[in-house]
Design an enzyme around this catalytic site. Structure first.
Site, mmCIF file in Angstrom:
data_model
loop_
_atom_site.group_PDB
_atom_site.id
_atom_site.type_symbol
_atom_site.label_atom_id
_atom_site.label_comp_id
_atom_site.label_asym_id
_atom_site.label_seq_id
_atom_site.Cartn_x
_atom_site.Cartn_y
_atom_site.Cartn_z
ATOM 1 C CG LEU A 79 38.191 45.913 42.692
ATOM 2 C CD1 LEU A 79 36.977 46.282 43.542
ATOM 3 C CD2 LEU A 79 39.277 46.961 42.871
ATOM 4 C CG ASP A 80 33.518 42.013 40.293
ATOM 5 O OD1 ASP A 80 33.830 40.922 40.785
ATOM 6 O OD2 ASP A 80 32.421 42.558 40.490
ATOM 7 N NE ARG A 81 39.362 40.891 32.091
ATOM 8 C CZ ARG A 81 38.878 40.616 30.899
ATOM 9 N NH1 ARG A 81 37.729 39.990 30.754
ATOM 10 N NH2 ARG A 81 39.559 40.940 29.821
#
Length: 181
Positions: free
Chosen positions: A41-43
């Site tokens: 999950l992207d930052r």
């Protein structure tokens, strides 16, 4: 018996346990030895991240061949109309090819935790929320899909992966569930 941890990842946290810089990682929140993220999950995205100690379960969750549905709540810039939602439902042409069809609907603003930092509010630009369910997991796919139909994503929260959901899991918290792989 496999271990499965459901974690409500805050904005700004990396989906890994270590970082060379001073950025927040999973190690700052999840004190369960031997588990690893099943997917990423992207930052700058929030929400459900699954961690497990079982390689087969990790593959079943993360591998696109299994097409496990992933549901996202996206706050987008603009007022999503039926034509834009229909484009998302049919699939969108991105630089890396056509996406699979998605389930897409406009929803009322969900009752979520405050984001830190908050999404920038602009009086002159309306926004709305949509729910998207995908069966593939390309890099930054939801953001690229919404941008392709003229609805740039402002906030992105993954709500559900397969049968697992955030439910009432507070941001930054985790819970363990028993599963058989």
């Amino acid at each position: 018996m496999a271990r499965l941890v459901l974690f409500n990842k805050p904005y700004g946290v990396l989906s890994q346990f270590t970082d060379d810089g001073a950025r927040a990682t999973l190690a700052d929140f999840v004190a369960v030895p031997g588990v690893y993220p099943a997917g990423r999950l992207d930052r700058d995205s929030e929400g459900l991240l699954l961690l497990t100690d079982d390689g087969r379960l990790q593959a079943r969750i993360a591998d696109p061949r299994f097409k496990l549905p992933k549901t996202y709540l996206a706050q987008v810039e603009g007022e999503a109309d039926e034509a834009q939602l229909e484009q998302l439902r049919r699939g969108v042409m991105l630089k890396d090819g056509m996406t699979l069809p998605a389930q897409a609907e406009r929803i009322a603003p969900p009752d979520l935790w405050p984001r830190d930092p908050p999404v920038r509010y602009r009086k002159s630009v309306p926004d709305c929320w949509i729910r998207l369910t995908l069966r593939e997991g390309r890099n930054r796919q939801v953001r690229r899909m919404t941008a392709a139909v003229g609805l740039p994503t402002l906030r992105l929260v993954r709500w559900q992966i397969g049968e697992w959901t955030l439910d009432d899991l507070p941001v930054g918290a985790w819970r363990e569930e028993a599963v058989t792989s």
